[in-house]
Design an enzyme around this catalytic site. Sequence first.
Site, short mmCIF file in Angstrom:
data_model
loop_
_atom_site.label_atom_id
_atom_site.label_comp_id
_atom_site.label_asym_id
_atom_site.label_seq_id
_atom_site.Cartn_x
_atom_site.Cartn_y
_atom_site.Cartn_z
N GLY A 173 33.60 105.28 -7.02
CA GLY A 173 33.33 104.12 -7.94
C GLY A 173 34.37 104.48 -9.20
O GLY A 173 35.34 105.07 -9.41
N ARG A 174 33.76 104.06 -10.47
CA ARG A 174 34.45 104.13 -11.79
C ARG A 174 34.76 105.80 -12.10
O ARG A 174 35.99 105.85 -12.17
CB ARG A 174 33.51 103.67 -12.82
CG ARG A 174 33.54 102.26 -13.13
CD ARG A 174 32.58 101.80 -14.20
NE ARG A 174 31.08 102.21 -13.67
CZ ARG A 174 30.29 101.42 -13.30
NH1 ARG A 174 30.42 100.21 -13.29
NH2 ARG A 174 28.90 102.04 -13.13
N ILE A 175 33.69 106.65 -11.92
CA ILE A 175 34.11 108.04 -12.13
C ILE A 175 34.82 108.71 -11.16
O ILE A 175 35.87 109.31 -11.57
CB ILE A 175 32.88 108.65 -12.51
CG1 ILE A 175 32.13 108.12 -13.87
CG2 ILE A 175 33.06 110.14 -12.72
CD1 ILE A 175 30.65 108.60 -14.14
N THR B 52 28.82 116.30 -10.80
CA THR B 52 28.66 115.89 -11.99
C THR B 52 27.64 114.47 -11.91
O THR B 52 27.63 113.78 -12.83
CB THR B 52 29.90 115.43 -12.66
OG1 THR B 52 30.77 114.70 -12.06
CG2 THR B 52 30.63 116.79 -13.29
N ARG C 216 24.15 113.71 -9.98
CA ARG C 216 22.88 114.02 -10.39
C ARG C 216 22.42 115.22 -9.57
O ARG C 216 22.80 115.30 -8.29
CB ARG C 216 21.72 112.98 -10.20
CG ARG C 216 21.82 111.88 -11.28
CD ARG C 216 21.10 112.18 -12.29
NE ARG C 216 21.11 111.07 -13.23
CZ ARG C 216 22.16 110.87 -14.30
NH1 ARG C 216 23.24 111.68 -14.35
NH2 ARG C 216 21.83 109.79 -15.01
N GLU D 96 16.36 119.75 -14.18
CA GLU D 96 16.85 120.07 -15.56
C GLU D 96 15.86 119.91 -16.67
O GLU D 96 14.81 119.24 -16.48
CB GLU D 96 17.76 119.02 -15.78
CG GLU D 96 19.09 118.74 -14.91
CD GLU D 96 20.11 117.67 -15.36
OE1 GLU D 96 19.99 117.02 -16.33
OE2 GLU D 96 21.03 117.65 -14.42
N HIS E 78 24.50 119.36 -18.21
CA HIS E 78 24.83 117.90 -18.09
C HIS E 78 25.44 117.42 -19.36
O HIS E 78 24.74 116.85 -20.21
CB HIS E 78 23.11 117.58 -18.11
CG HIS E 78 23.26 116.01 -17.54
ND1 HIS E 78 22.36 115.56 -16.73
CD2 HIS E 78 24.14 115.18 -17.63
CE1 HIS E 78 22.58 114.24 -16.50
NE2 HIS E 78 23.69 113.93 -16.88
P1 NAP Z 1 29.78 103.65 -10.14
O1 NAP Z 1 31.11 102.94 -10.47
O2 NAP Z 1 28.50 102.66 -9.66
O3 NAP Z 1 30.04 104.34 -8.69
C1 NAP Z 1 29.10 105.03 -7.64
C2 NAP Z 1 29.92 105.19 -6.31
O4 NAP Z 1 29.04 105.79 -5.46
C3 NAP Z 1 30.26 103.77 -5.76
O5 NAP Z 1 31.59 103.79 -5.42
C4 NAP Z 1 29.34 103.70 -4.49
O6 NAP Z 1 29.91 103.11 -3.31
C5 NAP Z 1 29.21 105.24 -4.31
N1 NAP Z 1 28.04 105.49 -3.32
C6 NAP Z 1 26.76 104.86 -3.44
N2 NAP Z 1 26.16 105.48 -2.28
C7 NAP Z 1 26.68 105.99 -1.93
C8 NAP Z 1 26.41 106.93 -0.85
N3 NAP Z 1 25.29 107.22 0.05
N4 NAP Z 1 27.67 107.90 -0.30
C9 NAP Z 1 28.51 107.99 -1.11
N5 NAP Z 1 28.99 107.07 -2.01
C10 NAP Z 1 27.92 106.35 -2.49
O7 NAP Z 1 29.11 104.72 -10.79
P2 NAP Z 1 29.86 105.57 -11.83
O8 NAP Z 1 30.00 104.97 -13.22
O9 NAP Z 1 31.24 106.04 -11.55
O10 NAP Z 1 28.97 106.76 -12.15
C11 NAP Z 1 28.05 107.43 -11.15
C12 NAP Z 1 27.02 108.28 -11.08
O11 NAP Z 1 27.78 109.39 -11.96
C13 NAP Z 1 25.86 107.63 -12.21
O12 NAP Z 1 25.27 107.07 -11.60
C14 NAP Z 1 25.37 108.92 -12.68
O13 NAP Z 1 24.23 109.35 -12.02
C15 NAP Z 1 26.43 110.06 -12.79
N6 NAP Z 1 27.05 110.33 -13.98
C16 NAP Z 1 26.77 111.66 -14.74
C17 NAP Z 1 27.31 111.95 -15.83
C18 NAP Z 1 27.07 113.42 -16.19
O14 NAP Z 1 27.05 113.37 -17.72
N7 NAP Z 1 27.16 114.18 -15.36
C19 NAP Z 1 27.88 111.04 -16.79
C20 NAP Z 1 27.95 109.77 -16.12
C21 NAP Z 1 27.42 109.33 -14.89
P3 NAP Z 1 29.60 101.53 -2.89
O15 NAP Z 1 30.10 100.64 -4.06
O16 NAP Z 1 30.24 101.49 -1.74
O17 NAP Z 1 27.93 101.47 -2.93
C1 GLV Z 2 24.66 110.56 -17.71
O1 GLV Z 2 24.37 111.50 -16.69
C2 GLV Z 2 24.69 109.30 -17.22
O2 GLV Z 2 24.10 108.88 -16.11
O3 GLV Z 2 25.32 108.37 -18.29
#
Ligand code: NAP
Ligand code: GLV
Length: 321
Positions: free
Chosen positions: A157-159, A237, A239, A268, A287
């Site tokens: 996805g985005r990240i 990075t 969850r 956590e 985190h």
């Molecule tokens: P996003 O744009 O919604 O991307 C999530 C991706 O995961 C989508 O491409 C989705 O695919 C895919 N996905 C969903 N279910 C899946 C599965 N079973 N197997 C493989 N891929 C799957 O979200 P994002 O903005 O990139 O953020 C992703 C996650 O990063 C957040 O939900 C958050 O938990 C985490 N995060 C952590 C931090 C930190 O501080 N460490 C910061 C920001 C975010 P589909 O579109 O095909 O469903």
């Molecule tokens: C951080 O982990 C977030 O999901 O924004």
Amino acid sequence: MSKPKVFVSRIIPDAGLDRVKEACAADIWQERLPSSYDVLLERVQGVEGILSVLTERIDAKLMDAAGPQLKVISQMAVGYDNIDIAAAKERGIPVGNTPGVLTEATADLAFTLLLAGARRIVEGSNYIREGKWETWEPKTLLGADVTGATLGIIGFGRIGKAFAKRAAGFDMRILAYSPSLTAEDAKQAGAKAVDMETLLRESDFVSIHTPLNAKTRHLMNKERLALMKPTALLINTARGGVVDQKALYEALKNGEIGGAALDVTDPEPLPLDSPLLGLPNVTIVPHIGSATIQTRDRMASMAAANLIAGVRGEPLPNAVG
Ligand code: NAP
Ligand code: GLV
């Protein structure tokens, strides 16, 4: 007219807090550590909006404790696995989050972890502090090449895509897996869409960027970890719950994978007696994926905008779902 009552579960950056204070009568949790769930139940009573962070459990009981006037839950994070979205939907409460503004910072941190794990940065730093640096050695602290290696991105996805951009700069071969990813989408982002098994078998580095939900909990289990190369590094990075941490420990201890670099753990904070902390091939940070000054300002501002729109009965600029 009196301002709408809201509860803000932590002191967030002024870029958001000032906006909230101007538009709302805000009860702000002042402590560094989060409130207990029971205290939260009391503090939300009668509010029209809740601005939460990811440490708070926002479930049906809490929504009912707030009362029927609750109009919005605004989370200062993109992930919202701490919120019962179905319960909010049933009650007609929109939920906001902060997508996009933290994408680059989180991808930066994920790539930092990849490099740190590959080049054993934490081990090297500890080596000096422990007084072990006596000379330059031909075979000490050898890591893995990053340039030209194969990277597997789970959750494109985005990240995940932002992470791929960084990897492209290192001439990496990029494999990607997401349930709805097409070959064309992957190609446009410089990656090859593959199934999960191929990704795990062929990658030197595997990085997780999925949300945490019922389908992704323990996505990286014993069986999937066993598919990885014995030299491969797992980066998480997303969850902590996406990885079966017990299985991860066993895989690391038994040399089934080469190492792990984690920004997120389950639970956590990670307890100090966690066996993961005893392994030299594990890099763990607390985190901090989105933890830059500018990014947290943007997240706070976006969370404030969602909260204020919600209490005014307007559509949220960024609603979940
Ligand atoms: P996003 O744009 O919604 O991307 C999530 C991706 O995961 C989508 O491409 C989705 O695919 C895919 N996905 C969903 N279910 C899946 C599965 N079973 N197997 C493989 N891929 C799957 O979200 P994002 O903005 O990139 O953020 C992703 C996650 O990063 C957040 O939900 C958050 O938990 C985490 N995060 C952590 C931090 C930190 O501080 N460490 C910061 C920001 C975010 P589909 O579109 O095909 O469903
Ligand atoms: C951080 O982990 C977030 O999901 O924004």
